[in-house]
Write a protein that holds these residues in place. Structure first.
Motif, short mmCIF file in Angstrom:
data_model
loop_
_atom_site.label_atom_id
_atom_site.label_comp_id
_atom_site.label_asym_id
_atom_site.label_seq_id
_atom_site.Cartn_x
_atom_site.Cartn_y
_atom_site.Cartn_z
N GLY A 140 -70.89 83.23 22.83
CA GLY A 140 -69.66 83.61 23.52
C GLY A 140 -68.45 83.43 22.61
N THR A 141 -68.39 82.26 21.96
CA THR A 141 -67.27 81.98 21.07
C THR A 141 -67.24 82.99 19.94
N LEU A 142 -68.41 83.24 19.35
CA LEU A 142 -68.49 84.14 18.20
C LEU A 142 -67.91 85.51 18.54
N TYR A 143 -68.34 86.08 19.68
CA TYR A 143 -67.89 87.44 19.97
C TYR A 143 -66.43 87.48 20.42
N GLY A 144 -65.94 86.37 20.98
CA GLY A 144 -64.50 86.29 21.25
C GLY A 144 -63.73 86.39 19.93
N ILE A 170 -64.87 87.65 17.12
CA ILE A 170 -65.06 88.99 16.55
C ILE A 170 -64.10 89.99 17.18
N LYS A 171 -63.96 89.88 18.53
CA LYS A 171 -63.08 90.82 19.22
C LYS A 171 -61.65 90.70 18.69
N ARG A 172 -61.18 89.47 18.58
CA ARG A 172 -59.79 89.28 18.14
C ARG A 172 -59.63 89.68 16.66
#
Lengths: 115, 893
Positions: free
Chosen positions: A53-57, A59-61
């Motif tokens: 979850g943290t990783l893709y947050g 990545i999104k930003r």
């Protein structure tokens, strides 16, 4: 998308540790999410373990800020690989410089012998 | 691999925590990553490793999902802010009206809650009831009980865990300080226990103090005289105990801690020792006509007294007993009492009413109505919010359609609209709370004097909660209403037409909303006009007396010169002397003593016709002096008024009011008829006067008037003075005369009859002012709505108008075309509004007077008013359309 050349990398500092680690892990080659996780984990000897979850947050930003972009190389049908942009590299360098300055001044203050 | 599939499903469920956009972008990758990691951990670390992985993943996913939602909210918020900034004028109008709308609602909520809904400030106050003794043939609501009834109930009632009663009366404190007449109560044992009230200082009464109180009478003239002689002779005074109110303690004794043990000398010859101070909660305990009591003294009800109905009886329901249980028992006990005492209790019933209801009943209709009106205002405000959101959405149609075509779901668009209205509502809510906090003071100042529980009104956490609730409701209501047409965006249609504008449905929806605004505004205007007419009817009312230039002042008895052997008689002589001297003052036309017609009336039972044993039922009896009728300007219809010759020892005479004469001697002249009055025996009727308006103003009373010299008991009285000068200039002179006659005579409560009439009209004026304010506000908002819709319509049709004018349409035709279009909105709004007003007219019925709730003139005036306002609002866009230059209009396309 954000125009990487017109922006000041310093405006994004300081970076959060997960973001910094993600940028570092992409420094040498394009990677997909799972490879980033593994790279961060092994480079920090298991000290930093990012969760999905943290990783893709992050990545999104990073995508939104133009620090990384999707890359055809390394992508498969399930996963997208990401590449560090030139602006992303500047930002990572700037963060490294910031941290170096802090470490230097901390050493001086604490008068660590052998410096 | 069933194991794998299960973990897939669980992770899929965790993914659902994320916003759909995020899920769409990264969901597959996240699943794939997690599965790889899951496999690896299972392989290398076994079951315990998998368990740890799950624990960490769950926590991380929840935290990350929350962050992503906040991110979406922030983005939507910024976007909404940009959209609202593009229309600064309409946004500012809507925000301002929301602030006022929510503010007024919140302020009125505080008032309604503080007065009507909040529990009384006593423990388990929902178990407190007032027990009334009522004539089953009358439509009364509150009735005091007799000491006999009270004692019977105490002995037999099982549905109450405690019963206590009190009698309202005035006493004059002579020392220490200035003589002052103060409202208070004598109370029975159990009064404070039934309420569950405890003193903040000192204690309540002991059994010994009640025993002592049983030996003296506070109001009997002879007893008072005897006590005063006792004092003059240097004998020890009659002692009693007294508990004072928090207010009196603060006001007269400056809150001094050494108040307990202080001796108060009363004009009735009693020396009362302060044994306790009650808390402020006791000031909530008022009946519709009484002011909060400032003192309490013990009394012992005499079982033999069955006619003196003067006890306000309060009971606390026993555990597990309901109001219905209590009423059932009171029905039985009441019937038993009626059998045992047919003289005093024929046709009487006992009734239990929740105590709170007895306190707020008189103001309930008004407050509920005003609250309903302010909710209407909020509705109109909401409609304007919807207008702005819809207009924003219409302006964004191409953008929205593009986004839908690119894959944004309708949910995104609705969320965007909701965020917009949430933003508006939030600003409105916070601002509204501030408006409520600052306007509550003005609202309370506007409230009718003597509104019960006014001191309990404040802004507290429920008020904040209410404002928050209204804010959320406004946001949801407006957001969803505004997203109704949006959810129907069809990208192909909009994009192929490529013209920005509303759908036909959206336009219709906005016009329907505008009609709704007009309807609500019309209803409020009708209510306001009906209230205006009510006040005008009241002002024009024939009161039966002439209030112009009449001053009244309370003249509390008893106040007797010590050492006067003839007691009451001497007091009345003294009163006559005062009246005579007052009459000599410059500017005084006439003066008398006898109580204001607007004051409390004393009901007397046991009046009979001569030669008839039947009790005529309770009838008002007012002792009056010479000059009283003249001072009030009452109209003599037959016979004569009282003269100085109607002395104590002369023939007993009475004057009756017109309606009483008709009631007692239908079809016969009342003059020279004989009444048997319990306190005055055979009494000959010497005159008939017109009925006079009583405290209710619209109801008239009168009853029997007797010369105060011929009455053997004492009532509190008021002096009435008719003047030709400014009433206030008389006060020093009258005060000096009263002081001169008796230094212990308090002279207070100076008001004019006109002021008393104004006070009686105050609740209606309160409703009128607020409803008038709300109506004006609603009309302005509705007109802003009408203007907005028409202006946008003109802007949209600018090309069509250009074509029409290019083809030769005259400016006047174009203007008329726009006006015709708006006429439909106005006409349908007016029709709905009239239907609504007619449907809801019962809510207003209790407050209007002198006009029916279906009064055609009021409706016509309201319709004309609104139509004129709507015409003005529409004429601006209509003129803009008429002045439009076809060349420019066509070029813009």
């Amino acid at each position: 998308m954000t125009d990487a050349h017109a922006r000041d990398p310093l405006a994004l500092l300081p970076l959060t540790p997960p973001l910094f680690h993600v940028l570092l892990s992409l420094a040498d080659s394009d990677k997909h999410g799972y490879a980033i996780l593994k790279e961060v984990e092994s480079r920090t000897a298991g000290e930093v373990v990012l969760s999905t979850g943290t990783l893709y947050g992050v990545i999104k930003r990073s995508l939104a800020e133009g620090l990384i972009r999707a890359s055809a190389a390394g992508s498969d049908e399930r996963r997208t690989a990401y590449r560090l942009t030139a602006f992303g590299r500047k930002v990572a360098l700037a963060e490294t410089e910031r941290l170096r300055a802090i470490v230097a001044s901390a050493r001086q203050l604490l008068q660590e012998p052998g410096v | 691999m069933p194991h794998r599939r299960r973990s897939d499903r669980v992770f899929g469920a965790l993914l659902r925590l994320f916003p759909s956009e995020f899920r769409g972008d990264f969901g597959d990758q996240m699943s794939a990553d997690f599965q790889d990691r899951h496999q690896e951990v299972a392989h290398r670390r076994g079951a315990s490793g998998v368990a740890r992985l799950w624990a960490r993943t769950c926590a991380d996913m929840a935290g990350s999902a929350l962050r992503e939602h906040f991110d979406v909210l922030r983005r939507d918020g910024l976007q909404a802010l940009r959209a609202l900034r593009r229309r600064p004028a309409s946004t500012a109008t809507v925000v301002l009206s929301l602030i006022i709308g929510i503010g007024l609602n919140t302020a009125l909520f505080s008032v309604v809650r503080g007065v009507l809904w909040r529990d009384l400030p006593f423990p388990d106050s929902d178990r407190l009831v007032r027990i009334s003794s009522l004539d089953s043939t009358s439509s009364g609501f509150l009735g005091s009980v007799s000491p006999g009834e009270f004692v019977d109930l105490q002995a037999h009632a099982r549905t109450f865990s405690a019963l206590g009663a009190g009698t309202h009366m005035q006493q004059t404190i002579v020392e220490p300080g200035e003589p002052e007449s103060i409202e208070g109560m004598t109370v029975t044992q159990g009064f404070f226990d039934a309420l569950g009230a405890r003193p903040v200082l000192g204690r309540t009464f002991t059994a010994d103090e009640f025993r002592a109180a049983g030996t003296f009478e506070l109001r009997n003239v002879e007893a008072i005289n005897a006590r005063l002689q006792q004092r003059a002779a240097g004998l020890p005074p009659t002692q009693s105990a007294v508990i004072i109110s928090h207010a009196l303690w603060q006001r007269r004794f400056l809150g001094r801690a050494d108040i307990i043990g202080r001796q108060l000398r009363l004009a009735s010859g009693i020396v009362a020792e302060v044994v306790g101070v009650m808390g402020v909660e006791m000031s909530s305990l008022v009946t519709p006509l009484s002011t909060p009591p400032d003192w309490w003294m013990p009394q012992v009800p005499l079982p033999a007294d069955r006619r003196g109905r003067r006890l306000d009886l309060i009971g606390r329901l026993a555990p597990q007993r309901t109001l219905e249980d209590a009423q059932a028992e009171l029905d039985v006990l009441g019937a038993n009492i009626a059998v045992a005492f047919p003289e005093a209790n024929r046709n009487r019933v006992l009734r239990a009413t929740p105590l709170l209801e007895t306190i707020v009943r008189n103001i309930r209709t008004e407050l509920t109505f005003v609250f309903g009106a302010v909710v209407c205002v909020l509705l109109v405000t909401c409609i304007n919010v919807v207008h702005v959101s819809l207009a924003n959405a219409a302006g964004r149609r191409v953008e929205l359609a593009t986004r839908v075509a690119l894959g944004a779901t309708r949910g995104h668009l609705i969320r965007q609209t909701l965020t917009e209205s949430a933003l508006l509502a939030m600003v409105g809510g916070v601002g509204g709370l501030l408006v409520a906090a600052s306007s509550l003071r003005f609202l309370l100042a506007m409230a009718p004097a003597g509104m019960p529980r006014a001191h309990e009104i404040d802004l507290e956490w429920t008020t904040v909660l209410f404002a928050a609730g209204v804010t959320v409701a406004v946001a949801l209501l407006c957001g969803l209403a505004a997203s109704l047409p949006i959810s129907r965006v069809r990208p192909w249609g909009v994009l192929s037409g490529a013209r920005s504008g509303e759908t036909i449905r959206g336009r219709r929806f906005r016009r329907a909303l505008t009609s709704g605004e007009i309807a609500i505004a019309l209803m409020l205007v009708v209510a306001a006009i009906l209230m205006v007419r009510t006040i005008r009817s009241l002002v024009a009312l024939d009161l039966g007396f002439d209030p112009a230039g009449v001053v009244t002042a309370s003249l509390p008895r008893p106040s007797i010169i010590p050492l006067d052997p003839s007691g009451g008689g001497r007091m009345r002589e003294l009163e006559l002397q005062v009246i005579e001297q007052v009459r000599q003052l410059p500017g005084v036309l006439s003066a008398g003593v006898g109580g204001s017609p607007m004051g409390l009336q004393m009901g007397l039972a046991g009046v009979k016709l001569d030669g008839d044993t039947r009790d005529l039922g309770p009838v008002s009896l007012t002792p009056v002096s010479v000059g009283y009728f003249e001072a009030l300007g009452a109209r003599l219809q037959a016979g004569r008024l009282f003269s100085p010759d109607d002395r104590t020892n002369a023939e007993k005479v009475a004057v009756v009011s017109e309606s009483t004469a008709r009631r007692f001697w239908p079809g016969r002249p009342a003059l020279d008829q004989v009444l048997i009055i319990p306190v005055g025996l055979r009494t000959r009727i010497v005159g008939v006067v017109g009925d006079m308006a009583d405290v209710g103003l619209v109801t008239k009373g009168g009853g029997i008037y007797v010369p105060h010299t011929q009455l053997s008991f004492v009532t509190s009285a008021e002096m009435a003075i008719r003047t030709t000068v400014d009433p206030q200039t008389l006060v020093p002179g009258v005060r000096a005369i009263v002081r001169d006659a008796n230094p212990e005579w308090p002279f207070s409560g100076v008001t004019t009859l006109q002021q008393q009439i104004d006070a009686a009209m105050a609740p209606r004026r309160f409703v009128l002012r607020l409803v008038g304010l709300f109506a004006a506000f609603a009309v302005v908002l509705a007109m802003i709505g009408v203007y907005g819709v028409m202006a946008e319509s003109v802007a949209e049709r600018v090309r069509e108008i250009g074509v029409r004018m290019a083809l030769g349409a005259r400016r006047v035709d174009v203007g008329l075309m726009i006006l015709r279009q708006s006429a439909w909105i106005v006409v349908s709004g007016v029709a709905i509004g009239i239907a609504g007003a007619v449907t809801l007219r019962q809510q207003l019925a209790a407050m209007v007077f002198g006009v029916t709730t279906l009064d055609p003139a009021s409706y016509v005036v309201a319709v004309v008013l609104l139509a004129a306002a709507a015409f003005l609002a529409c004429s601006i866009p209509a003129r803009a359309a008429a002045n439009c230059d076809p060349v420019i209009a066509l070029r813009s396309e």
